[in-house]
Design a protein around this motif. Structure first.
Motif, PDB file in Angstrom:
ATOM      1  N   VAL A  92       0.854  -1.190   0.000  1.00  6.49           N
ATOM      2  CA  VAL A  92       0.000   0.000   0.000  1.00  6.49           C
ATOM      3  C   VAL A  92       0.888   1.237   0.000  1.00  6.49           C
ATOM      4  N   GLU A  93       0.592   2.176  -0.893  1.00  5.78           N
ATOM      5  CA  GLU A  93       1.385   3.407  -0.957  1.00  5.78           C
ATOM      6  C   GLU A  93       1.405   4.093   0.407  1.00  5.78           C
ATOM      7  N   SER A  94       2.552   4.587   0.775  1.00  3.16           N
ATOM      8  CA  SER A  94       2.731   5.156   2.117  1.00  3.16           C
ATOM      9  C   SER A  94       1.772   6.311   2.390  1.00  3.16           C
ATOM     10  N   GLU A  95       1.495   7.121   1.362  1.00  2.00           N
ATOM     11  CA  GLU A  95       0.591   8.262   1.561  1.00  2.00           C
ATOM     12  C   GLU A  95      -0.818   7.789   1.894  1.00  2.00           C
ATOM     13  N   ILE A  96      -1.275   6.727   1.190  1.00  2.00           N
ATOM     14  CA  ILE A  96      -2.608   6.179   1.475  1.00  2.00           C
ATOM     15  C   ILE A  96      -2.594   5.427   2.795  1.00  2.00           C
ATOM     16  N   GLU A  97      -1.526   4.693   3.046  1.00  2.77           N
ATOM     17  CA  GLU A  97      -1.444   3.904   4.281  1.00  2.77           C
ATOM     18  C   GLU A  97      -1.572   4.780   5.519  1.00  2.77           C
ATOM     19  N   SER A  98      -1.031   5.980   5.448  1.00  2.84           N
ATOM     20  CA  SER A  98      -1.100   6.897   6.594  1.00  2.84           C
ATOM     21  C   SER A  98      -2.512   7.408   6.850  1.00  2.84           C
ATOM     22  N   MET A  99      -3.391   7.221   5.852  1.00  2.00           N
ATOM     23  CA  MET A  99      -4.775   7.699   5.965  1.00  2.00           C
ATOM     24  C   MET A  99      -5.745   6.575   6.323  1.00  2.00           C
ATOM     25  N   ILE A 100      -5.240   5.336   6.440  1.00  2.00           N
ATOM     26  CA  ILE A 100      -6.111   4.190   6.708  1.00  2.00           C
ATOM     27  C   ILE A 100      -6.402   4.071   8.198  1.00  2.00           C
ATOM     28  N   SER A 101      -7.666   3.866   8.511  1.00  2.64           N
ATOM     29  CA  SER A 101      -8.113   3.718   9.892  1.00  2.64           C
ATOM     30  C   SER A 101      -9.238   2.688   9.905  1.00  2.64           C
ATOM     31  N   SER A 102      -9.973   2.632  11.004  1.00  4.90           N
ATOM     32  CA  SER A 102     -11.148   1.772  11.113  1.00  4.90           C
ATOM     33  C   SER A 102     -12.394   2.634  11.253  1.00  4.90           C
ATOM     34  N   LEU A 103     -13.500   2.110  10.768  1.00  4.24           N
ATOM     35  CA  LEU A 103     -14.767   2.820  10.935  1.00  4.24           C
ATOM     36  C   LEU A 103     -15.192   2.809  12.395  1.00  4.24           C
ATOM     37  N   ASP A 104     -15.988   3.797  12.796  1.00  3.70           N
ATOM     38  CA  ASP A 104     -16.629   3.751  14.106  1.00  3.70           C
ATOM     39  C   ASP A 104     -18.131   3.960  13.917  1.00  3.70           C
ATOM     40  N   GLU A 105     -18.882   3.846  14.976  1.00  2.96           N
ATOM     41  CA  GLU A 105     -20.339   3.849  14.872  1.00  2.96           C
ATOM     42  C   GLU A 105     -20.910   5.160  14.335  1.00  2.96           C
ATOM     43  N   SER A 106     -20.147   6.238  14.433  1.00  5.36           N
ATOM     44  CA  SER A 106     -20.636   7.511  13.894  1.00  5.36           C
ATOM     45  C   SER A 106     -20.695   7.492  12.372  1.00  5.36           C
ATOM     46  N   HIS A 107     -20.074   6.499  11.760  1.00  9.26           N
ATOM     47  CA  HIS A 107     -20.062   6.397  10.296  1.00  9.26           C
ATOM     48  C   HIS A 107     -21.187   5.510   9.761  1.00  9.26           C
ATOM     49  N   THR A 108     -22.046   5.023  10.639  1.00  9.24           N
ATOM     50  CA  THR A 108     -23.097   4.086  10.244  1.00  9.24           C
ATOM     51  C   THR A 108     -23.982   4.643   9.133  1.00  9.24           C
ATOM     52  N   ASP A 109     -24.457   5.854   9.294  1.00  8.44           N
ATOM     53  CA  ASP A 109     -25.385   6.429   8.312  1.00  8.44           C
ATOM     54  C   ASP A 109     -24.718   6.601   6.953  1.00  8.44           C
ATOM     55  N   LEU A 110     -23.444   6.972   6.946  1.00 11.17           N
ATOM     56  CA  LEU A 110     -22.725   7.142   5.686  1.00 11.17           C
ATOM     57  C   LEU A 110     -22.654   5.822   4.926  1.00 11.17           C
ATOM     58  N   VAL A 111     -22.301   4.753   5.629  1.00 12.03           N
ATOM     59  CA  VAL A 111     -22.233   3.433   4.991  1.00 12.03           C
ATOM     60  C   VAL A 111     -23.620   2.983   4.557  1.00 12.03           C
ATOM     61  N   ASN A 112     -24.602   3.203   5.396  1.00 11.91           N
ATOM     62  CA  ASN A 112     -25.964   2.742   5.113  1.00 11.91           C
ATOM     63  C   ASN A 112     -26.540   3.391   3.855  1.00 11.91           C
ATOM     64  N   LYS A 113     -26.316   4.669   3.684  1.00  7.95           N
ATOM     65  CA  LYS A 113     -26.940   5.358   2.548  1.00  7.95           C
ATOM     66  C   LYS A 113     -26.237   5.068   1.227  1.00  7.95           C
ATOM     67  N   THR A 114     -25.028   4.516   1.279  1.00  7.18           N
ATOM     68  CA  THR A 114     -24.299   4.221   0.041  1.00  7.18           C
ATOM     69  C   THR A 114     -24.319   2.732  -0.312  1.00  7.18           C
ATOM     70  N   TRP A 115     -24.765   1.880   0.608  1.00  6.30           N
ATOM     71  CA  TRP A 115     -24.819   0.445   0.339  1.00  6.30           C
ATOM     72  C   TRP A 115     -26.002   0.133  -0.580  1.00  6.30           C
ATOM     73  N   LYS A 116     -25.774  -0.701  -1.574  1.00  7.36           N
ATOM     74  CA  LYS A 116     -26.804  -1.037  -2.556  1.00  7.36           C
ATOM     75  C   LYS A 116     -28.073  -1.557  -1.909  1.00  7.36           C
ATOM     76  N   PHE A 117     -27.931  -2.375  -0.866  1.00  4.87           N
ATOM     77  CA  PHE A 117     -29.092  -2.972  -0.220  1.00  4.87           C
ATOM     78  C   PHE A 117     -29.482  -2.235   1.060  1.00  4.87           C
ATOM     79  N   GLY A 118     -28.867  -1.092   1.286  1.00  3.32           N
ATOM     80  CA  GLY A 118     -29.127  -0.348   2.512  1.00  3.32           C
ATOM     81  C   GLY A 118     -30.047   0.836   2.303  1.00  3.32           C
ATOM     82  N   ASN A 119     -29.713   1.916   3.024  1.00  2.00           N
ATOM     83  CA  ASN A 119     -30.497   3.145   2.989  1.00  2.00           C
ATOM     84  C   ASN A 119     -31.923   2.919   3.475  1.00  2.00           C
TER      85      ASN A 119
END
Length: 275
Positions: A139-166
């Motif tokens: 993984v390119e170092s610039e991108i690697e430095s930006m990688i993290s894990s999701l937290d529960e505050s991101h639920t709505d963002l994932v939900n509205k973009t998932w094909k079977f969600g929203n």
């Protein structure tokens, strides 16, 4: 039918490894159950220890739980049909999403017709597996430095973009996935909000891979899949995903990263009593 206890679940995990690829999804559910105390799932077999069919069924404690999949692995069609006939196992009056091998489509449709239950084939997928993570690109170092894990505050963002969600039904499922299972995301340097992400389903399969439109073409999906795959592999997880047959872009991405499939196998999902 017999419901498996904790000791039996550990035993069947080992047995299912010998029955890949057909058993991969059920194996993934049981792998998680043996390590993570998340949403309760009941596991039934037709007999023990020489089972022919095994069914993973989520407990529906709240309305949103109906969105979770019921998954079946079977060694033969007759055993599968028998377990679908068990009224104390499946409530045919409620919504049900059933995941299994595509080769049982005709039988599933027949059972639905006999029970006068509306059914819809929702998805047919390649099952892509990674056996050797050494082929994964760095993984390119610039991108690697930006990688993290999701937290529960991101639920709505994932939900509205998932094909079977929203929908309200998918919110609870996604929140629980973020809370209990591995995830990866790339954070925007300024806002520190996710611009691309991938999650892990209760079956251990990677999924919901998504990059915001304005950030595509930068190799973020490739970086996320590589990073997540290494992480899962290092922790002993099976590394695999499902890709819909029509999603040629994702199929090419995972193939180029070293994922392979059994060309004779397709996974399918069927909705009964659609929400």
């Amino acid at each position: 039918m017999e419901q498996l206890n904790e000791k039996q679940l550990k035993t069947v995990e080992t047995q299912l490894k010998e029955l890949f690829p057909q058993s991969q999804q059920v194996y993934g559910y049981i792998f998680q159950m043996n390590r993570v105390k998340a949403d309760p799932i009941q596991v039934f077999v037709d007999r023990w220890p020489e089972f022919n069919v095994i069914l993973c069924k989520p407990l529906c404690e709240k309305e949103g739980d109906l969105f979770k999949d019921t998954c079946v692995f079977t060694k033969d069609e007759a055993s599968f049909r028998n377990i679908l006939g068990e009224n104390n196992i499946i409530d045919w009056t409620k919504f049900l999403c059933l995941g299994t091998s595509l080769c049982y489509e005709e039988m599933v449709m027949t059972v639905a017709s006999e029970r006068k239950v509306p059914v819809n084939k929702v998805s047919v997928c390649h099952m892509m597996m990674l056996q050797d993570p050494s082929r994964l690109p760095p993984v390119e170092s610039e991108i690697e430095s930006m990688i993290s894990s999701l937290d529960e505050s991101h639920t709505d963002l994932v939900n509205k973009t998932w094909k079977f969600g929203n929908t309200e039904h998918s919110v609870r499922m996604i929140r629980n996935m973020i809370r209990h299972y591995p995830s990866c995301c790339v954070l925007d340097a300024e806002s520190q909000q996710p611009i691309a992400w991938v999650l892990t389903y209760p079956s251990c399969a990677m999924g919901m891979l998504y990059t915001l439109q304005e950030h595509r073409g930068q190799g973020l999906a490739k970086a996320l899949v590589s990073s997540m795959s290494r992480r899962l592999y290092s922790q002993g997880f099976p590394v695999y995903c499902f890709i819909e047959e029509e999603n040629t872009l994702s199929y090419s991405l995972f193939t180029n990263l070293g994922f392979t499939e059994d060309p004779q196998y397709r996974a399918a999902w069927f909705d009964f009593n659609s929400l």
